[in-house]
Design a protein around this motif. Structure first.
Motif, PDB file in Angstrom:
ATOM      1  N   VAL A 168       0.854  -1.181   0.000  1.00 25.75           N
ATOM      2  CA  VAL A 168       0.000   0.000   0.000  1.00 25.75           C
ATOM      3  C   VAL A 168       0.894   1.236   0.000  1.00 25.75           C
ATOM      4  O   VAL A 168       1.734   1.419   0.877  1.00 25.75           O
ATOM      5  N   ALA A 169       0.728   2.064  -1.009  1.00 27.24           N
ATOM      6  CA  ALA A 169       1.526   3.281  -1.143  1.00 27.24           C
ATOM      7  C   ALA A 169       0.886   4.414  -0.348  1.00 27.24           C
ATOM      8  O   ALA A 169      -0.334   4.467  -0.190  1.00 27.24           O
ATOM      9  N   SER A 170       1.722   5.325   0.144  1.00 28.10           N
ATOM     10  CA  SER A 170       1.218   6.535   0.800  1.00 28.10           C
ATOM     11  C   SER A 170       2.136   7.694   0.464  1.00 28.10           C
ATOM     12  O   SER A 170       3.274   7.480   0.032  1.00 28.10           O
ATOM     13  N   PRO A 171       1.672   8.941   0.666  1.00 21.59           N
ATOM     14  CA  PRO A 171       2.531  10.104   0.407  1.00 21.59           C
ATOM     15  C   PRO A 171       3.658  10.265   1.411  1.00 21.59           C
ATOM     16  O   PRO A 171       4.474  11.170   1.263  1.00 21.59           O
ATOM     17  N   GLY A 172       3.719   9.406   2.438  1.00 24.23           N
ATOM     18  CA  GLY A 172       4.803   9.498   3.412  1.00 24.23           C
ATOM     19  C   GLY A 172       4.388   8.972   4.771  1.00 24.23           C
ATOM     20  O   GLY A 172       3.192   8.831   5.068  1.00 24.23           O
ATOM     21  N   ASN A 173       5.368   8.677   5.606  1.00 20.85           N
ATOM     22  CA  ASN A 173       5.097   8.188   6.950  1.00 20.85           C
ATOM     23  C   ASN A 173       4.348   9.229   7.769  1.00 20.85           C
ATOM     24  O   ASN A 173       4.693  10.408   7.766  1.00 20.85           O
ATOM     25  N   GLY A 174       3.311   8.772   8.474  1.00 25.58           N
ATOM     26  CA  GLY A 174       2.564   9.655   9.346  1.00 25.58           C
ATOM     27  C   GLY A 174       1.492  10.469   8.667  1.00 25.58           C
ATOM     28  O   GLY A 174       0.780  11.229   9.328  1.00 25.58           O
ATOM     29  N   THR A 175       1.330  10.345   7.344  1.00 27.10           N
ATOM     30  CA  THR A 175       0.274  11.066   6.638  1.00 27.10           C
ATOM     31  C   THR A 175      -1.068  10.392   6.903  1.00 27.10           C
ATOM     32  O   THR A 175      -1.145   9.247   7.354  1.00 27.10           O
ATOM     33  N   ILE A 176      -2.144  11.097   6.597  1.00 22.66           N
ATOM     34  CA  ILE A 176      -3.472  10.529   6.803  1.00 22.66           C
ATOM     35  C   ILE A 176      -3.664   9.287   5.935  1.00 22.66           C
ATOM     36  O   ILE A 176      -4.344   8.336   6.336  1.00 22.66           O
ATOM     37  N   SER A 177      -3.039   9.267   4.764  1.00 23.52           N
ATOM     38  CA  SER A 177      -3.102   8.094   3.901  1.00 23.52           C
ATOM     39  C   SER A 177      -2.432   6.898   4.571  1.00 23.52           C
ATOM     40  O   SER A 177      -2.978   5.781   4.584  1.00 23.52           O
ATOM     41  N   HIS A 178      -1.240   7.118   5.128  1.00 17.88           N
ATOM     42  CA  HIS A 178      -0.528   6.047   5.821  1.00 17.88           C
ATOM     43  C   HIS A 178      -1.340   5.524   7.001  1.00 17.88           C
ATOM     44  O   HIS A 178      -1.528   4.310   7.161  1.00 17.88           O
ATOM     45  N   LEU A 179      -1.854   6.437   7.827  1.00 17.89           N
ATOM     46  CA  LEU A 179      -2.596   6.009   9.008  1.00 17.89           C
ATOM     47  C   LEU A 179      -3.926   5.356   8.630  1.00 17.89           C
ATOM     48  O   LEU A 179      -4.406   4.469   9.341  1.00 17.89           O
ATOM     49  N   SER A 180      -4.514   5.776   7.507  1.00 18.35           N
ATOM     50  CA  SER A 180      -5.720   5.106   7.017  1.00 18.35           C
ATOM     51  C   SER A 180      -5.431   3.646   6.717  1.00 18.35           C
ATOM     52  O   SER A 180      -6.240   2.754   7.026  1.00 18.35           O
TER      53      SER A 180
END
Length: 321
Positions: free
Chosen positions: A153-165
């Motif tokens: 699962v890709a995210s814009p970076g560690n700790g972003t809302i995408s990552h935490l989602s």
């Protein structure tokens, strides 16, 4: 984890302030944005600032101060004179998540920051590459359990809302999916489109753009209710992960210690902006829902999200210092 305090005296002060003809801070006012021009925070800030200036005849300047996930801009606001003349267009990541993922902040996240008004909120979307043999969340869960650790699962970076989602999804669904952080929304979505990563939790505009390319598909949204512009896309909660909810939001903050009559006047003016049909249309075009909340209700929202994401951050052990 510390939270903004709401006490009876504050509620009474706000109620009393509603009946007061409090003057706005002397201009020019500043609206800080903790990210570079062009992003969601920046777009919303400029929409609000432009109409605020037209409504009040008070000059307001949008000032981009990128860095540290909005912590640098927040710190500058927190150091300002507590008169409401310096505001911040903040978001769930910068204001509700940052205090958990940074051990040391260049400001006091409680005493230095005063919530003023919510402006907009938005669901995010669960997006998968077309080559992943799933068409809905239930099939995704079955595939993930049959292939533990093979989905990225890709995210814009560690700790972003995408990552935490993604971390909340993994925890609630009890599946093993590997997180791959990128340096921003665009590269994360590009690799999902290319198949280097199989899925991502993206903002609605980013998700729609990716789906329009024909290389990815949206299989669910993260809110508890379906999104009006995508009525055929189910929520994650109704698709096999009951209780799952992630909502991104944008709102205005000002310097802690600003007199509550001033905070309330700012909130009233921002609500007037958000409730204008043309502004509601502009916000909706960004894939967001316009929504004004006053200082008390907005503070409660920030506190709820801070508590929610603090638990996720601690369970994963995320630290960005």
């Amino acid at each position: 984890m510390a939270f903004f305090k709401i006490v009876p005296a504050l509620a009474l002060a706000l109620a009393a302030a509603q009946g007061m003809a409090q003057e706005l801070p002397p201009g020019p006012l500043r609206m800080l944005v903790g990210f570079a021009p062009g992003g969601g925070n920046d777009v919303i800030a400029r929409v609000v600032a432009t109409q605020f200036q037209l409504n009040t005849k008070t000059t307001i300047v949008v000032d981009n101060k990128p860095g540290g996930g909005s912590t640098l801009a927040t710190a500058e606001m927190a150091r300002a004179k507590p008169d409401g003349s310096v505001m911040l267009l903040g978001s769930v990541g910068g204001q509700a998540i940052a205090p958990s993922i940074y051990s040391k902040l260049p400001y006091d996240p409680i005493k230095g920051v005063q919530p003023v008004s919510l402006v907009a909120k938005s669901a995010n979307a669960l997006v998968v590459n077309n080559d992943v043999p799933v068409k809905n969340v239930q099939e995704l869960l079955a595939y993930a359990k049959a292939n533990p650790g093979k989905l990225n699962v890709a995210s814009p970076g560690n700790g972003t809302i995408s990552h935490l989602s993604a971390e909340l999804f993994k925890s609630m669904a009890n599946v093993q999916i590997t997180h791959i952080p990128y340096r921003g929304d665009a590269p994360a979505m590009q690799d999902v489109m290319a198949g280097q990563a199989q899925m991502t939790f993206a903002s609605l505009p980013s998700a729609k753009a990716g789906a329009d390319s024909g290389k990815v598909r949206i299989i669910a949204v993260t809110s508890t209710k379906r999104v009006e512009t995508m009525p055929n896309v189910p929520t994650i909660a109704e698709s096999g992960v009951p209780g799952y909810e992630v909502v991104s939001w944008y709102g205005v903050f000002t310097t802690g210690g600003t007199p509550m009559p001033t905070v309330n006047r700012l909130a009233q003016e921002i609500a007037a902006v958000v409730n204008q049909p043309s502004i509601r249309e502009s916000i909706a075009k960004q894939g967001m829902e316009p929504a004004a909340l006053g200082p008390v209700e907005f503070t409660q929202l920030v506190n709820r999200d801070a508590q929610k994401w603090d638990k996720v951050v601690k369970s994963v052990g995320i630290k960005l210092d």
